[in-house]
Every structure is written in structure tokens, then in C-alpha cells.
Scaffold this active site. Sequence first.
Site, PDB file in Angstrom:
ATOM      1  N   ASN A  38       0.614  -1.145   0.015  1.00 56.57           N
ATOM      2  CA  ASN A  38      -0.150   0.060   0.051  1.00 56.57           C
ATOM      3  C   ASN A  38       0.915   1.356  -0.286  1.00 56.57           C
ATOM      4  OD1 ASN A  38      -2.252  -1.698   0.260  1.00 56.57           O
ATOM      5  ND2 ASN A  38      -2.703  -1.239   2.490  1.00 56.57           N
ATOM      6  N   GLY A 277      -2.734   4.386   7.631  1.00 59.97           N
ATOM      7  CA  GLY A 277      -1.240   4.632   8.119  1.00 59.97           C
ATOM      8  C   GLY A 277      -0.351   4.526   7.101  1.00 59.97           C
ATOM      9  N   ASP A 278      -0.730   3.542   6.109  1.00 60.65           N
ATOM     10  CA  ASP A 278       0.240   3.347   4.941  1.00 60.65           C
ATOM     11  C   ASP A 278       0.271   4.759   4.178  1.00 60.65           C
ATOM     12  OD1 ASP A 278       0.527   0.663   6.008  1.00 60.65           O
ATOM     13  OD2 ASP A 278      -1.351   0.284   4.721  1.00 60.65           O
TER      14      ASP A 278
END
Length: 338
Positions: A38, A277-278
Site C-alpha cells: 500500500n 497509516g500506509d
Amino acid sequence: MPHLVTFGEIMMRLAPPNHERLAQAPALAVTYGGGEANVGAALAQLGLPAAHAGCFPDNPLGRAAAGHFRRYGVDMRPCVFSETGRLGLYFLEVGASLRPSRIVYDRAESAFARLDPAAFDWPTILDGARWLHWTGITPAISAAAARACAAAIAEARRRGLTVSADVNYRRNLWQYGQKAQDVMPPLVAGCDLVVCTEGDAEDLFGIRPAAGAPNGFASVAGQLIARFPQIKQVIATRRDTQSASHERICGLLFQDGQYYETVPYDIAPVVDRIGGGDAFLAGFIYGATAYADDPARALAFATAAAALKHTIPGDVNLVTAAEVEHLVAGNTTGRLLR
């Protein structure tokens, strides 16, 4: 040649549409995701080339998963296709209002868990790259994956690459007889940048905020850097979850003894928080490259990228650098652009 190489597992994601529960869903929408890939796909959308190393079953599902990330500009040539193992799955119920989202994993005996560490030619894979990224999920999956991750980090260090990790402690994944608290420290010692919350720092490294510290994150980050001197930057997001449909997030950075915090973004409704978060880390990698002398601006870019991810279905943050900069500049009304 890639700016970034990521290493980790990619899984099929299956989710009921329209906030339905699995028990009532007549159909499941299919997409693919993995914490490391990701990041690579999000960075490719921002304009920096990325490659991914992983292991898939040599069947139509494995090829579809690889093709998904190839579609978003990720170079998948470093991947291995195996005659053994399966493609891991996860099932997502997207929550709404007071009902939280829920994930059910089905990933045991995946091709990635059963990979052969010798199948990855790291000198070739990392040739010309500037950055290697991994997460704590990878060494948690199997001893073989942990050995492959260690080999990648060692080769990246020999080549002078920047190495980043989202330590991302998942207690239930560590099932193969080794403890995260034993495996993770030697891997983290090879990192220049880590994503680490206060909770993960305590669980993995026994690091807690110093008594009376006015800023818990800064205290923990400073101790982390003292223990692992290769680390130069510690970043994280702080979430204030109002409901499954409403999030407030801000970005945190500790670097050179200084603490940085962004303005918060208020996100409602949340379309899909998976991959947020990615997206944050991909945004920080981009920001650290584009604004090398301005850590506050890099952090602002990363946080805006993460905020935008919450508005996009699927695991991958499909935004351009210009769209992120538009948000950083304060354009938060969502006014129609023509």
C-alpha cells in the site's frame, strides 16, 4: 529504477457493500492490500517509482493480486510465485456511526508465510533504489519471512539505503514460536525511520514515557532513538475516533531532539480508514524527498495524505501530490473543482 522497494504480504480483501454485515451480505467486493505494498502504490501515485517484493501462489488469485498493484504503477518483478501455499484473505465489515469496523483474517499457510528466503536476490532487487520499507507484520508471519526481512535490511544497510519500518505490533500474528520482543529489536536497529506509537513502544521494547514527561510521544521517541542510534526520525498519527464514521487525526514527528505536531484534520464521513497509516508513511517518504530541509512541511504533507485516504474506498491512497498540497494549503471545504 525504484525510489522505494517494499517487502511484505499482499492479501485479498473481501467486504460486503453498503455497510452490510457478513451475515447479511449477498455479495462481497474484492480488492487487494498489504501494509507495505500500500505504501509503494501510494508513493507511485505521488510520482515516485516503487517496487514490491513478495510471494504469491502461482495461480489466478496470486496473479490477480500482483496485477492489482501493477495496475497502480508498482513494479512487481521482484515478486516470487510459489507452487505451495495460498493467497491470504481478510474480510472487512465497514462500520458506521456507533458500530465499529471489524476484520476477520484467513491467512494461515499462505504462500508468503511459506516463502523461501533464498528466493529473493536482494542485491538485484535493491539495485538503484534509495529506500527500503517493511512492517512488523512481515517478521510476525513466519520464521522464514523474518529471515528474508533481515536479509533485505542487511543488504539495504550495505548499500546505504534509507530503511523505514512501521513496527505495527500485532500480538495475535506471532504464532510460530518466536517472540516479537526478541525478533524485532535487531531488525529495528537497522532502521533510519520508524512509525511507532507509545503503545507499540511499550509492548515491543518496554519503553514508556518518563515520569512527569510533558509529552509522552516525544519522551518515548527520544528513548527509542537512544536505544537504536541508527534511527533519526520517529513518526506516528494521533487519532481521536469520534465514531466509525468520524475521525480526527494529526501527525507527530520527533527528530534531532525536536517535536513536531500538525493541525488536526476532522474527517466525516469516513469512507474507508484501512490503509490510512500506509498513506501517512508514503506521504512522509514523499515529503522527506521533496522537502528534505523542512521536516514540518514533510509531516504536514504526510498527514494530509492520510486524511485524504479516509475518503477513498480500498487499501490504496489514490491521490496526486497536487491534491495533497491543495489540502495542505487549507482547502478543506470539498468545493467542486472544475
